[in-house]
Design a protein around this motif. Sequence first.
Motif, mmCIF file in Angstrom:
data_model
loop_
_atom_site.group_PDB
_atom_site.id
_atom_site.type_symbol
_atom_site.label_atom_id
_atom_site.label_comp_id
_atom_site.label_asym_id
_atom_site.label_seq_id
_atom_site.Cartn_x
_atom_site.Cartn_y
_atom_site.Cartn_z
ATOM 1 N N ALA A 115 -37.412 9.145 -1.142
ATOM 2 C CA ALA A 115 -37.890 8.311 -0.037
ATOM 3 C C ALA A 115 -38.266 6.942 -0.575
ATOM 4 C CB ALA A 115 -39.090 8.954 0.643
ATOM 5 N N LEU A 116 -37.925 5.913 0.172
ATOM 6 C CA LEU A 116 -38.203 4.530 -0.192
ATOM 7 C C LEU A 116 -39.127 3.907 0.843
ATOM 8 C CD1 LEU A 116 -37.703 1.773 -1.629
ATOM 9 C CD2 LEU A 116 -35.617 1.575 -0.258
ATOM 10 N N ASP A 117 -40.151 3.223 0.364
ATOM 11 C CA ASP A 117 -41.044 2.496 1.263
ATOM 12 C C ASP A 117 -41.729 1.395 0.463
ATOM 13 O OD1 ASP A 117 -42.260 1.725 3.556
ATOM 14 O OD2 ASP A 117 -43.415 3.551 3.875
ATOM 15 N N SER A 118 -42.424 0.526 1.158
ATOM 16 C CA SER A 118 -43.126 -0.566 0.490
ATOM 17 C C SER A 118 -44.533 -0.674 1.049
ATOM 18 C CB SER A 118 -42.386 -1.890 0.696
ATOM 19 O OG SER A 118 -42.444 -2.278 2.058
ATOM 20 N N ASN A 149 -45.273 -7.586 -2.084
ATOM 21 C CA ASN A 149 -44.686 -6.409 -1.448
ATOM 22 C C ASN A 149 -44.102 -5.512 -2.540
ATOM 23 O OD1 ASN A 149 -43.960 -4.803 0.729
ATOM 24 N ND2 ASN A 149 -41.971 -5.773 0.968
ATOM 25 N N VAL A 150 -44.666 -4.320 -2.708
ATOM 26 C CA VAL A 150 -44.269 -3.427 -3.801
ATOM 27 C C VAL A 150 -43.349 -2.344 -3.256
ATOM 28 C CG1 VAL A 150 -45.062 -1.916 -5.653
ATOM 29 C CG2 VAL A 150 -46.460 -3.868 -4.958
ATOM 30 N N GLN A 151 -42.077 -2.381 -3.660
ATOM 31 C CA GLN A 151 -41.103 -1.361 -3.282
ATOM 32 C C GLN A 151 -41.295 -0.133 -4.178
ATOM 33 O OE1 GLN A 151 -39.144 -1.753 -0.691
ATOM 34 N NE2 GLN A 151 -39.515 -3.946 -0.362
ATOM 35 N N THR A 152 -41.308 1.051 -3.566
ATOM 36 C CA THR A 152 -41.600 2.280 -4.315
ATOM 37 C C THR A 152 -40.670 3.395 -3.867
ATOM 38 O OG1 THR A 152 -43.928 1.621 -4.379
ATOM 39 C CG2 THR A 152 -43.424 3.897 -4.977
ATOM 40 N N VAL A 153 -40.162 4.164 -4.843
ATOM 41 C CA VAL A 153 -39.299 5.314 -4.573
ATOM 42 C C VAL A 153 -39.995 6.562 -5.113
ATOM 43 C CG1 VAL A 153 -37.066 6.395 -4.994
ATOM 44 C CG2 VAL A 153 -37.221 3.921 -4.719
ATOM 45 N N ALA A 154 -40.051 7.615 -4.283
ATOM 46 C CA ALA A 154 -40.653 8.891 -4.693
ATOM 47 C C ALA A 154 -39.666 10.018 -4.420
ATOM 48 C CB ALA A 154 -41.962 9.139 -3.952
ATOM 49 N N ASP A 155 -39.762 11.087 -5.207
ATOM 50 C CA ASP A 155 -38.831 12.206 -5.049
ATOM 51 C C ASP A 155 -39.398 13.232 -4.084
ATOM 52 O OD1 ASP A 155 -39.570 14.930 -6.984
ATOM 53 O OD2 ASP A 155 -40.809 13.155 -7.098
ATOM 54 N N SER A 156 -38.525 14.078 -3.555
ATOM 55 C CA SER A 156 -38.927 15.061 -2.548
ATOM 56 C C SER A 156 -39.508 16.335 -3.155
ATOM 57 C CB SER A 156 -37.720 15.436 -1.675
ATOM 58 O OG SER A 156 -36.683 15.976 -2.486
ATOM 59 N N ALA A 157 -39.269 16.578 -4.446
ATOM 60 C CA ALA A 157 -39.705 17.836 -5.062
ATOM 61 C C ALA A 157 -41.216 17.856 -5.294
ATOM 62 C CB ALA A 157 -38.965 18.067 -6.378
ATOM 63 N N ASN A 158 -41.712 16.897 -6.073
ATOM 64 C CA ASN A 158 -43.130 16.874 -6.418
ATOM 65 C C ASN A 158 -43.833 15.576 -6.048
ATOM 66 O OD1 ASN A 158 -43.515 19.504 -7.662
ATOM 67 N ND2 ASN A 158 -42.156 18.769 -9.285
ATOM 68 N N VAL A 212 -43.538 9.259 -8.415
ATOM 69 C CA VAL A 212 -42.938 7.930 -8.307
ATOM 70 C C VAL A 212 -41.819 7.815 -9.336
ATOM 71 C CG1 VAL A 212 -43.334 5.453 -8.487
ATOM 72 C CG2 VAL A 212 -45.097 6.924 -7.503
ATOM 73 N N LEU A 213 -40.602 7.534 -8.871
ATOM 74 C CA LEU A 213 -39.442 7.426 -9.754
ATOM 75 C C LEU A 213 -39.147 5.991 -10.163
ATOM 76 C CD1 LEU A 213 -36.964 9.894 -8.014
ATOM 77 C CD2 LEU A 213 -38.520 10.355 -9.915
ATOM 78 N N GLU A 214 -39.354 5.061 -9.247
ATOM 79 C CA GLU A 214 -38.994 3.666 -9.520
ATOM 80 C C GLU A 214 -39.830 2.771 -8.619
ATOM 81 O OE1 GLU A 214 -38.277 1.228 -11.480
ATOM 82 O OE2 GLU A 214 -36.432 2.275 -12.086
ATOM 83 N N LYS A 240 -33.528 -6.573 2.297
ATOM 84 C CA LYS A 240 -32.459 -6.466 1.303
ATOM 85 C C LYS A 240 -32.881 -5.665 0.078
ATOM 86 C CE LYS A 240 -29.815 -10.530 2.658
ATOM 87 N NZ LYS A 240 -29.071 -11.716 2.198
ATOM 88 N N ALA A 241 -33.803 -4.728 0.259
ATOM 89 C CA ALA A 241 -34.318 -3.953 -0.875
ATOM 90 C C ALA A 241 -33.668 -2.584 -1.000
ATOM 91 C CB ALA A 241 -35.831 -3.789 -0.744
ATOM 92 N N LEU A 242 -32.928 -2.134 0.010
ATOM 93 C CA LEU A 242 -32.407 -0.764 0.015
ATOM 94 C C LEU A 242 -31.440 -0.509 -1.134
ATOM 95 C CD1 LEU A 242 -32.202 1.985 1.443
ATOM 96 C CD2 LEU A 242 -30.381 1.017 2.870
ATOM 97 N N LEU A 243 -30.412 -1.328 -1.271
ATOM 98 C CA LEU A 243 -29.390 -1.107 -2.295
ATOM 99 C C LEU A 243 -29.947 -1.218 -3.719
ATOM 100 C CD1 LEU A 243 -26.463 -0.651 -3.172
ATOM 101 C CD2 LEU A 243 -26.113 -3.124 -2.965
ATOM 102 N N PRO A 244 -30.651 -2.312 -4.078
ATOM 103 C CA PRO A 244 -31.135 -2.399 -5.469
ATOM 104 C C PRO A 244 -32.081 -1.271 -5.855
ATOM 105 C CG PRO A 244 -32.021 -4.186 -4.118
ATOM 106 C CD PRO A 244 -30.949 -3.540 -3.325
ATOM 107 N N MET A 245 -32.944 -0.831 -4.932
ATOM 108 C CA MET A 245 -33.866 0.258 -5.266
ATOM 109 C C MET A 245 -33.126 1.583 -5.397
ATOM 110 S SD MET A 245 -36.680 -1.166 -5.768
ATOM 111 C CE MET A 245 -37.563 0.347 -6.092
ATOM 112 N N ALA A 246 -32.121 1.809 -4.553
ATOM 113 C CA ALA A 246 -31.328 3.039 -4.657
ATOM 114 C C ALA A 246 -30.529 3.071 -5.949
ATOM 115 C CB ALA A 246 -30.403 3.154 -3.443
ATOM 116 N N GLN A 247 -29.995 1.918 -6.353
ATOM 117 C CA GLN A 247 -29.250 1.854 -7.615
ATOM 118 C C GLN A 247 -30.158 2.138 -8.809
ATOM 119 O OE1 GLN A 247 -27.622 -2.125 -7.124
ATOM 120 N NE2 GLN A 247 -25.564 -1.308 -6.758
ATOM 121 N N LYS A 248 -31.350 1.581 -8.806
ATOM 122 C CA LYS A 248 -32.300 1.848 -9.888
ATOM 123 C C LYS A 248 -32.675 3.330 -9.930
ATOM 124 C CE LYS A 248 -34.528 -2.691 -10.162
ATOM 125 N NZ LYS A 248 -35.807 -3.428 -10.050
ATOM 126 N N THR A 249 -32.791 3.948 -8.771
ATOM 127 C CA THR A 249 -33.134 5.366 -8.717
ATOM 128 C C THR A 249 -32.020 6.216 -9.300
ATOM 129 O OG1 THR A 249 -34.457 4.958 -6.721
ATOM 130 C CG2 THR A 249 -33.847 7.240 -7.194
#
Length: 465
Positions: free
Chosen positions: A94-97, A197-206, A209-211, A221-230
């Motif tokens: 999941a991605l949010d800021s 504005n801090v973009q944050t990616v977290a995993d669904s298992a536990n 914070v992944l990235e 315009k944050a969706l693609l770069p954050m997904a690529q980093k993940t």
Amino acid sequence: MEKAPVEEGRPMYHPADLFKLYVYGYLNRIRTSRLLARECQRNIELLWLLKGLQPCFRTIAGFRSENPQLFRNAFTHFVRQLNRKGLTGKTLVALDSSKFRAVNSKKNNFNQKKIDRQLEYIDTKIQSYIEELNAGDLDEAQQEAVGEKLKKQKAQRRKYKRIEKQLAATGQDQVSTTDPDARSMILHGSVIEVAYNVQTVADSANKLVLEYEVTNQNDRKALLPMAQKTKSICDTEAVAVLADKGYHNGEQLAACQREDIYTYVAYQEVPRSNPVPTPEFYGERFRYNPKKDQYVCPQGHILKTTGQWYNKKYEKSVTRVKHYKTTACNNCEVRHLCTRNPNGRVIERSVHAEAVERNNRRVRENSSVYTLRQQIIEHIFGTIKRQWGYDHILLKGLRKNEGEFGLIYLIYNFRRVINILGLPKLKKWLTRLLFSIFTDRALRNCWQQLNYPGCRFGPINAQVA
């Protein structure tokens, strides 16, 4: 290569000691350098941890400010070890800021409208003071007082002219004088703050914070770069990303589709610049035939395109679109229910429409998956901002704040792992991890990246854990 300390002055502090001090401080919600310096003198745990060292607050603050990459590398290294341990879910994230208040106050943030308003007020005051002096009705003391006021207003005018010139030089729509990287942003509703504005990616298992990435822009315009980093940090070929409607951007969705990133982004209501009289004739009611590249309206009429592409501007972005029309509008009995355009109904289709439709269909058909988004990501910001009190930042600039958030998210993940594994299992895992660092070449390379070579506080070697 290690450097020997000079004979004059005190010996340098080892970076590992200062790093441990910050880890301890953020674990216990002690964040500022002055509070950490005080704790070094009276806290029994810190006296043991630092072997009696008592660095001053300037040394502590300088270590965090001048070595942001160390904290960033520490976070990345820890996440990679969590991946090796199997504690992170790599298929659904999941991605949010969230916005964190900057050091820069609102009164030290300027845009052209604010500058013009201030200059107009100053010019009015200057004119009134000049007229007052020219009237000749003042005694010497009064003239001196008015003269001082006039001098002050002229100085203020020069100040705002310098800011106006600075704003023009940046090419941006606003400028912050205390922290140039900070921007005025909407926190919620009508509440505006100068923030990051801090973009944050977290995993669904536990829910780890992944990235993350610290930005001074919105989510568009944050969706693609954050997904690529993940994908990179999880070392996976494909990933599914959940995000709210702030990330719904046709260009980004199309780019994600090409990168094997499966998006579940909530779609926004269709903007209706020319209101359609009745919902039965909204644009989504028109069926698109991809083979024939044409639309069929609810009345069965076919809308065709000339094949010409047009540039449609939205803020600073430009999207290519096609127009679809039909001559059947001229004699249609329900035209008054479909459109108010005197030239008939026009349907626009962007170059990214296919990717948008696929994303929207995934969200509609997998609503139970999308509802996981809030459970995965929202509580992270609540914990950091409400429970820990970290709703603001202490440093200036994107690079320095990137380092501090590396420390914040490192501590968050560490606390999560304690809850997941428990202290006994965590100790065993960390012991094996430290042993593997010295025997595994890849891990040793990661450790060398963590040992930030640019640190001026002394060498880090592999013998200090």
